[in-house]
Design a protein around this motif. Structure first.
Motif, short mmCIF file in Angstrom:
data_model
loop_
_atom_site.label_atom_id
_atom_site.label_comp_id
_atom_site.label_asym_id
_atom_site.label_seq_id
_atom_site.Cartn_x
_atom_site.Cartn_y
_atom_site.Cartn_z
N SER B 105 0.84 -1.24 -0.12
CA SER B 105 0.08 -0.01 -0.18
C SER B 105 1.36 1.04 -0.07
O SER B 105 2.13 1.46 0.36
CB SER B 105 -0.90 -0.05 1.02
OG SER B 105 -0.08 0.08 2.74
N ASP B 106 0.38 2.36 -0.39
CA ASP B 106 1.29 3.71 -0.28
C ASP B 106 1.01 4.84 0.55
O ASP B 106 0.23 3.67 1.56
CB ASP B 106 1.14 3.92 -1.73
CG ASP B 106 -1.19 4.72 -1.95
OD1 ASP B 106 -1.24 4.48 -0.71
OD2 ASP B 106 -1.16 5.08 -2.57
N HIS B 110 -3.95 2.90 -0.05
CA HIS B 110 -4.73 2.59 -1.00
C HIS B 110 -3.28 1.37 -2.01
O HIS B 110 -1.97 1.97 -1.54
CB HIS B 110 -4.09 3.17 -1.87
CG HIS B 110 -5.45 5.00 -1.89
ND1 HIS B 110 -5.25 6.04 -2.20
CD2 HIS B 110 -7.13 4.43 -1.28
CE1 HIS B 110 -6.68 6.25 -1.33
NE2 HIS B 110 -6.89 5.33 -1.02
N LYS B 192 -1.49 -5.08 -9.32
CA LYS B 192 -0.75 -5.00 -8.55
C LYS B 192 0.13 -5.25 -8.13
O LYS B 192 0.82 -6.31 -8.36
CB LYS B 192 -2.31 -5.53 -7.41
CG LYS B 192 -3.36 -4.80 -6.91
CD LYS B 192 -4.45 -4.76 -6.23
CE LYS B 192 -6.07 -4.30 -6.24
NZ LYS B 192 -6.73 -4.50 -4.83
N LYS B 218 2.50 8.18 -3.73
CA LYS B 218 1.92 8.02 -5.36
C LYS B 218 1.63 9.46 -5.95
O LYS B 218 1.73 10.77 -4.83
CB LYS B 218 0.41 7.83 -5.55
CG LYS B 218 0.34 8.12 -6.46
CD LYS B 218 -1.45 7.72 -6.73
CE LYS B 218 -2.38 8.70 -6.26
NZ LYS B 218 -4.04 8.00 -6.43
#
Lengths: 58, 220
Positions: B105-106, B110, B192, B218
């Motif tokens: 996840s970032d 997310h 992903k 991101k």
């Protein structure tokens, strides 16, 4: 009280505890043997990978 | 942490609880054969669920990076070893040999996906302190290497990463090569993916949990 109604409940509880202990004990060993077989014995693409290299060292 | 495993654990836990309640309400219905079979299934299911719960309780998650301190120690009890194996299933070294982190996840929580570009920014002096080397490895959602045009599957302190003017280091994690920043590019798949950070022979700051891995931000 319930166990007196049905003695199989004691067997059920004992099996739950024994299997829980066995699963917890052998889970890491099971995974490790799978990884060893996959990486160190079968390998990926070019064949088996020697222990402790695993493409992590530059 | 893997949401699939989380939902899987909830499902198995719910089934186990249902059978336990059913057995408590209708104890007279249990035959010997059922007692053994159901006991084995529920015992195995509860082992998985309890190990998952313990793993999540013992895991340390900072900036989306997950680690578990004390991996691989011979003094670990069987329950802790099972918990470690839930989140770090492969062969691991002792902490003095290597510390591992992974993230999917970032910085906003997310899922990491090749649909976006990401930057992992190590501030000046913020690279993982070690006495051997560190590396960041890319894996797809199933933790397999990702085929890419430059055959690069990880970046490390020996990759010749370019520094910014202030000494910080940016690693560009994206599917397409970043313009004029290819030296710091870690190719990502379309789908992903997972990142692994390994620090070999870590320094005290890492061993004591004082080192923080920066978040994967991101960029686009």
């Amino acid at each position: 009280m319930m166990a007196m109604n049905n003695p199989n409940l004691l067997i059920f509880a004992a099996v739950v505890v024994v299997v829980w202990c066995l699963a917890i004990y052998f889970w890491p060993r099971l995974l490790l043997s799978v990884y060893k077989r996959a990486i160190l014995v079968r390998g990926m693409g070019d064949g088996p990978i020697p222990v402790n290299t695993l493409y992590t060292e530059p | 942490m893997s949401k699939a495993y989380f939902y899987y654990a909830i499902l198995i836990g719910a089934v186990c609880v249902y059978f336990l309640i059913h057995t408590a309400i209708f104890p007279q219905n249990m035959l010997l054969r059922n007692a053994i079979i159901q006991g084995a299934l529920i015992g195995f299911g509860l082992a998985f669920v309890s190990a998952q719960i313990y793993a999540r309780a013992k895991a340390t998650k900072v900036n989306g990076w997950i680690t578990m301190y004390g991996l691989g120690r011979s003094s670990n009890g069987m329950f802790l070893r099972a918990a470690h194996a839930q989140l770090f299933p492969g062969p691991v070294n002792t902490p003095e040999e290597a510390i591992y982190w992974w993230t999917n996840s970032d910085s906003a929580g997310h899922a990491l996906t090749g649909a976006h570009d990401y930057v992992l920014h190590f501030p000046t002096g913020g690279l993982p302190p070690n006495k051997a080397f560190w590396s960041i490895t890319m894996g797809d959602a199933k933790n397999r290497y990702v085929a890419n045009p430059i055959n690069l599957y990880s970046v490390s302190d020996r990759s010749g990463l370019a520094q910014n003017r202030d000494g910080s280091v940016d690693i560009y994690i994206q599917k397409a090569a970043p313009m004029e920043k290819e030296a710091n590019w870690l190719p990502a798949p379309s789908e992903k993916f997972i990142l692994w950070l390994r620090v070999y022979i870590p320094c005290e700051a890492v061993l004591k949990g004082q080192y923080t891995v920066p978040p994967v931000a991101k960029a686009r």
